[in-house]
Write a protein that holds these residues in place. Structure first.
Motif, PDB file in Angstrom:
ATOM      1  N   LEU A  93      10.635 -14.698   2.114  1.00  0.00           N
ATOM      2  CA  LEU A  93      10.850 -13.631   1.142  1.00  0.00           C
ATOM      3  C   LEU A  93      10.927 -12.271   1.829  1.00  0.00           C
ATOM      4  O   LEU A  93      11.575 -11.346   1.322  1.00  0.00           O
ATOM      5  CB  LEU A  93       9.717 -13.636   0.105  1.00  0.00           C
ATOM      6  N   GLY A  94      10.283 -12.157   2.976  1.00  0.00           N
ATOM      7  CA  GLY A  94      10.354 -10.906   3.723  1.00  0.00           C
ATOM      8  C   GLY A  94      11.764 -10.583   4.208  1.00  0.00           C
ATOM      9  O   GLY A  94      12.080  -9.417   4.488  1.00  0.00           O
ATOM     10  N   HIS A  95      12.606 -11.599   4.299  1.00  0.00           N
ATOM     11  CA  HIS A  95      13.989 -11.394   4.721  1.00  0.00           C
ATOM     12  C   HIS A  95      14.947 -11.243   3.540  1.00  0.00           C
ATOM     13  O   HIS A  95      16.159 -11.137   3.732  1.00  0.00           O
ATOM     14  CB  HIS A  95      14.457 -12.559   5.596  1.00  0.00           C
ATOM     15  N   ALA A  96      14.397 -11.262   2.309  1.00  0.00           N
ATOM     16  CA  ALA A  96      15.242 -11.078   1.115  1.00  0.00           C
ATOM     17  C   ALA A  96      15.472  -9.587   0.896  1.00  0.00           C
ATOM     18  O   ALA A  96      14.873  -8.950   0.023  1.00  0.00           O
ATOM     19  CB  ALA A  96      14.559 -11.716  -0.094  1.00  0.00           C
ATOM     20  N   LYS A 143       0.829  -1.210   0.000  1.00  0.00           N
ATOM     21  CA  LYS A 143       0.000   0.000   0.000  1.00  0.00           C
ATOM     22  C   LYS A 143       0.860   1.256   0.000  1.00  0.00           C
ATOM     23  O   LYS A 143       0.601   2.206  -0.752  1.00  0.00           O
ATOM     24  CB  LYS A 143      -0.930  -0.013   1.221  1.00  0.00           C
ATOM     25  N   ALA A 144       1.931   1.263   0.813  1.00  0.00           N
ATOM     26  CA  ALA A 144       2.799   2.441   0.886  1.00  0.00           C
ATOM     27  C   ALA A 144       3.570   2.643  -0.414  1.00  0.00           C
ATOM     28  O   ALA A 144       3.704   3.773  -0.910  1.00  0.00           O
ATOM     29  CB  ALA A 144       3.769   2.298   2.062  1.00  0.00           C
ATOM     30  N   ASP A 145       4.087   1.551  -0.985  1.00  0.00           N
ATOM     31  CA  ASP A 145       4.876   1.663  -2.208  1.00  0.00           C
ATOM     32  C   ASP A 145       4.055   2.167  -3.381  1.00  0.00           C
ATOM     33  O   ASP A 145       4.556   2.865  -4.271  1.00  0.00           O
ATOM     34  CB  ASP A 145       5.491   0.311  -2.569  1.00  0.00           C
ATOM     35  N   VAL A 167      13.501  -6.043  -6.466  1.00  0.00           N
ATOM     36  CA  VAL A 167      12.100  -5.618  -6.450  1.00  0.00           C
ATOM     37  C   VAL A 167      11.619  -5.636  -5.004  1.00  0.00           C
ATOM     38  O   VAL A 167      12.195  -6.330  -4.160  1.00  0.00           O
ATOM     39  CB  VAL A 167      11.213  -6.547  -7.317  1.00  0.00           C
ATOM     40  N   PRO A 168      10.581  -4.883  -4.679  1.00  0.00           N
ATOM     41  CA  PRO A 168      10.057  -4.894  -3.304  1.00  0.00           C
ATOM     42  C   PRO A 168       9.598  -6.295  -2.908  1.00  0.00           C
ATOM     43  O   PRO A 168       9.265  -7.123  -3.757  1.00  0.00           O
ATOM     44  CB  PRO A 168       8.871  -3.922  -3.372  1.00  0.00           C
ATOM     45  N   ILE A 180       6.781 -11.642  -3.906  1.00  0.00           N
ATOM     46  CA  ILE A 180       5.786 -12.676  -3.590  1.00  0.00           C
ATOM     47  C   ILE A 180       4.924 -12.983  -4.810  1.00  0.00           C
ATOM     48  O   ILE A 180       4.694 -14.153  -5.160  1.00  0.00           O
ATOM     49  CB  ILE A 180       4.910 -12.214  -2.403  1.00  0.00           C
ATOM     50  N   PHE A 181       4.455 -11.932  -5.496  1.00  0.00           N
ATOM     51  CA  PHE A 181       3.640 -12.137  -6.683  1.00  0.00           C
ATOM     52  C   PHE A 181       4.426 -12.831  -7.795  1.00  0.00           C
ATOM     53  O   PHE A 181       3.911 -13.713  -8.490  1.00  0.00           O
ATOM     54  CB  PHE A 181       3.104 -10.793  -7.193  1.00  0.00           C
TER      55      PHE A 181
END
Length: 500
Positions: free
Chosen positions: A185-188, A94-96, A193-194, A199-200
């Motif tokens: 993936l949150g730790h990548a 949402k922020a990005d 890419v964000p 994830i997508f």
């Protein structure tokens, strides 16, 4: 009574509800051409095919080894595809994208708005499933990730498993894998890419590759399964013929379409699907916001969402086991699952805000909503005969995404919008009350379905006694099975009794 005589008598019968029906003439030659597996069924019935429990167990294990992974992973990827937004939201999507909370809610709704193509595509897709090799159609559609995936699984399941064996529990496994995948993936931190986009990308790549695998490896039916010899194919067909709803018929029959639209079961299942969508829309897209709003960090939220998936697996496996062990207990399992959700949503709504662990556990138990959903799919496969009619009812259960013509969409679009930012500090009571309302409505409708089928069974038994056509349960099951293999609907099959 011979097979030809019993089928001919069905053509001359009046509709179970007193209406005169003009069923097309049942031709043996036509059935051999259009009904998948009918030639094997007919030959083995005339010759007498016997098999041992051990031999059937071996065939079931082969089906579970070859077919079950195809179904489970396809269903799991479909679930992750829909819930990826939930994970993306947690990792700054949402922020990005510089959008407001209201705009982000429309992202969730857009999945269902975009799915308005369901209205246009569902019946042509089901026609393709009916007319052409099912495995190839499923593979192509999965590659392009069309909406045929979930209805396709619902239509294919009765081709392979008996009613008491039919599996529906991989969404929970997918939820666990999705949670751990997002956590990893949150730790990548060095990705180009964000995290939310990563994830997508990962899920999209896996889905595309899986579609290719399905195209080449998923058999169309037991008749052309490469891992069976001729005797094993015959046993596999005879096994599922006992479901009394046939396997697959390649001829599209308009009278079955009309019957689907006058059958009360169709509307009860349709309305129950509508009722399920507000809680489903909230849980699928905003579970991370609800849990984080209780006072947990981002990474804690990812991990604390996993137990709900574990409970989903437990509830589905447990209810499935009990429904298979105790005759006519599926409606009871649906009631228990729905009632659990009502209590859980009430706890979320009215429990003190400082009791975050208690409210978290209550949220976990909303995953019992899958029991009612899974059992409703089994209700379709078990209690709707005639392949064309079954595909229409299945399509209507899933075509619930167009607001003006299909109310389900308006609910699933509305679902994300009942979660208000202004209520973050007080636990989103509007959302939890909406969830509770949906669960109550679904419970009432599932009860109505159970009572309708129960009293319909009693009426058919009384009619058989009055007409002098009552036979033993074994003989009635044989006649119902034979009519089912001739693609006769359950309403026109006087030997059929609903499975509760």
């Amino acid at each position: 009574m011979s097979g030809a005589e019993s089928l001919a008598s069905i053509d001359k019968e009046k509709h179970p509800h007193g209406l005169t029906v003009a069923l097309p003439s049942v031709s043996e030659e036509k059935l051999h051409e259009t009904e998948v597996g009918y030639n094997i069924y007919k030959e083995t019935t005339e010759q007498g095919l016997d098999w041992t429990v051990k031999e059937e167990g071996w065939i079931l294990r082969r089906i579970d080894i070859w077919i079950l992974p195809c179904f489970c992973l396809t269903q799991g990827l479909a679930f992750l595809d829909k819930t990826a937004l939930n994970y993306g939201n947690l990792f700054g999507m949402k922020a990005d994208l510089h959008v407001t909370s209201s705009q982000f809610s429309w992202f969730a709704s857009a999945f269902y708005l975009g799915a308005s193509r369901y209205l246009v595509a569902a019946e042509p897709s089901n026609w393709l499933l009916q007319r052409y090799p099912t495995g190839k159609v499923m593979g192509i559609m999965t590659f392009f990730w069309g909406i045929i995936v979930i209805p396709g699984l619902g239509l294919m399941t009765p081709m392979w498993w008996r009613l008491q064996e039919q599996p529906y529990c991989f969404n929970g496994v997918a939820g666990i894998l999705g949670g751990f995948l997002s956590y990893g993936l949150g730790h990548a931190t060095h990705a180009s890419v964000p995290t939310w986009a990563l994830i997508f990308l990962v899920l999209g790549a896996v889905t595309t590759l899986w579609g290719i695998y399905l195209f080449f490896m998923l058999p169309d039916s037991p008749v052309n399964a490469r891992f069976f010899d001729e005797r094993q194919k015959a046993i596999a067909v005879k096994r599922v013929a006992a479901n009394r709803t046939g396997i697959k018929n390649k001829q599209f029959k308009m009278y079955q379409v009309r019957e689907a639209f006058v059958d009360p079961k169709t509307y009860i299942l349709f309305l129950a699907s509508i009722a399920a969508q507000i809680p489903n829309g909230v849980v699928s897209n905003f579970s991370s916001i609800i849990i984080k709003g209780m006072g947990f960090t981002t990474f804690q939220t990812v991990l604390l969402d996993i137990p709900s998936s574990v409970l989903q697996i437990v509830s589905l496996v447990g209810s499935g086991y009990l429904a298979g062990k105790f005759k006519n207990s599926r409606a009871v399992m649906m009631f228990i699952g729905n009632s659990t959700c009502i209590i859980a949503a009430a706890c979320l709504t009215y429990a003190p805000q400082d009791q975050k662990w208690g409210r978290l556990v209550a949220y976990w138990f909303t995953s019992f909503q899958s029991v009612g959903f899974a059992m409703s799919l089994v209700m379709v496969s078990a209690n709707v005969g005639g392949y064309t009619k079954r595909q229409v009812v299945t399509a209507l259960t899933f075509i619930v995404h167009v607001s003006t013509l299909h109310l389900h969409c308006s609910q699933n679009i509305a679902g994300p919008h009942v979660l208000l930012d202004s209520e973050e500090d007080i636990g989103y009571p509007t959302a939890t009350k909406a969830m509770m309302s949906g669960y109550v409505a679904k419970t009432a409708l599932h009860l109505a379905l159970g009572f309708y089928m129960f009293f319909e069974n009693r009426r058919r038994d009384l009619d058989a006694e009055q007409e002098g056509t009552k036979v033993s349960d074994g003989e009635r099951s044989r006649l119902a099975e034979e009519a089912g293999m001739a693609d006769i609907t359950e309403r026109d099959n006087k030997w059929f009794r609903y499975v509760l």
